[in-house]
Design an enzyme around this catalytic site. Structure first.
Site, mmCIF file in Angstrom:
data_model
loop_
_atom_site.group_PDB
_atom_site.id
_atom_site.type_symbol
_atom_site.label_atom_id
_atom_site.label_comp_id
_atom_site.label_asym_id
_atom_site.label_seq_id
_atom_site.Cartn_x
_atom_site.Cartn_y
_atom_site.Cartn_z
ATOM 1 N N SER A 149 0.871 -1.175 0.000
ATOM 2 C CA SER A 149 0.000 0.000 0.000
ATOM 3 C C SER A 149 0.901 1.216 0.000
ATOM 4 C CB SER A 149 -0.866 -0.002 1.272
ATOM 5 O OG SER A 149 -1.494 1.247 1.479
ATOM 6 N N TYR A 162 -2.200 -1.265 10.509
ATOM 7 C CA TYR A 162 -2.161 -1.404 9.050
ATOM 8 C C TYR A 162 -0.847 -0.858 8.496
ATOM 9 C CZ TYR A 162 -3.914 -1.176 4.224
ATOM 10 O OH TYR A 162 -4.095 -1.348 2.867
#
Length: 267
Positions: A149, A162
């Site tokens: 990401s 995350y």
């Protein structure tokens, strides 16, 4: 010289591929002649309907299978890789895509959510890769693509688990790539910005209601605030980068964290 991404006869495992990014990548690989093992949670009837539709649209000889491995359980992950090898005879491509999210301040972050995010977003990539590498080494060729990401390169508040997991994915990618650099195996990470997945579409509606503003303003001012181009990353753009990495065209690219984020990490 024409560039040919055809991958006929190859086999791929894609974790977290019953919806969103993983499903889009599975469709792209099937279209290029790759047999695919899907994996993920969701309604069983919908998963089977989607699998059957993908199988019906597949080129002759291409198979689309499903395995329900829980990405928090190492034994089930090992069985997923073994299943692909047993059923399809080889394993050429592994896409570690499974991921979840939870948003909270560090001092309020639930312990169980931290453990679950690290397990699914980071540790599952290790377990799948560990079991895929002996197969790929024996074949003399393999492609591992980890879906990280933009949050594998930069941070945002309230997403500590995350961000930690995705930074870990990037580091794991680099270390593994160095280990197998002479084995005919490449290992790379794709670092997308926001993709308009079903989960993000739900967030847009929720944010619009909560903030009392239009969905269009939510997209520009909230969801895509960090992306200078103010545009979602499209599935076909991700698929194009994936096909480059798993084909022979991408054979010299390894250990890379490749951004596709509308300029987010350029700042």
């Amino acid at each position: 010289m024409a560039v040919d991404f055809r991958l006929d006869g190859q086999v791929a495992v894609i974790t977290g591929s019953t919806s969103g990014i993983g499903q889009g990548m599975a469709q792209a690989l099937v279209g290029q002649g790759v047999s695919v093992v899907l994996n993920g949670f969701g309604d069983a009837a919908k998963i089977e309907a989607d699998r059957a539709a993908m199988q019906a649209a597949a080129p002759t000889g291409v198979r689309v299978l499903y395995h329900a491995a829980d990405m928090t359980k190492p034994g089930q992950i090992a069985d997923l890789i073994g299943f692909a090898h047993r059923e399809l005879g080889r394993l050429d491509i592994l896409v570690n895509n499974a991921g979840i999210q939870h948003v909270a301040a560090v001092d309020e972050f639930p312990d169980e959510k931290w453990d679950q995010i690290i397990a699914i977003n980071l540790s599952s990539a290790f377990h799948a890769t560990k079991h895929a590498l002996p197969i790929m080494k024996a074949q003399g060729r393999g492609r591992i693509v980890n879906i990280a990401s933009a949050h594998g390169l930069v941070a945002s508040p309230f997403k500590s688990a995350y961000v930690a997991a995705k930074h870990g994915v990037v580091g794991f990618t680099k270390s593994t790539a160095l280990e197998v650099a002479r084995a005919g195996i490449t290992v790379n990470a794709i670092c997308p910005g926001y993709v308009k997945t079903p989960l993000v579409e739900m967030q847009i509606g929720d944010q619009a209601r909560t903030r009392g503003i239009s969905p269009e303003r939510v997209v520009e001012e909230v969801i895509l605030a960090a992306q200078p181009n103010k545009a979602f990353v499209e599935y076909d753009q991700l698929a194009g980068l994936l096909l480059y990495l798993v084909s022979d065209v991408g054979a010299s690219t390894t250990g890379a964290a490749l951004t596709i984020d509308g300029g987010w990490t350029a700042a």
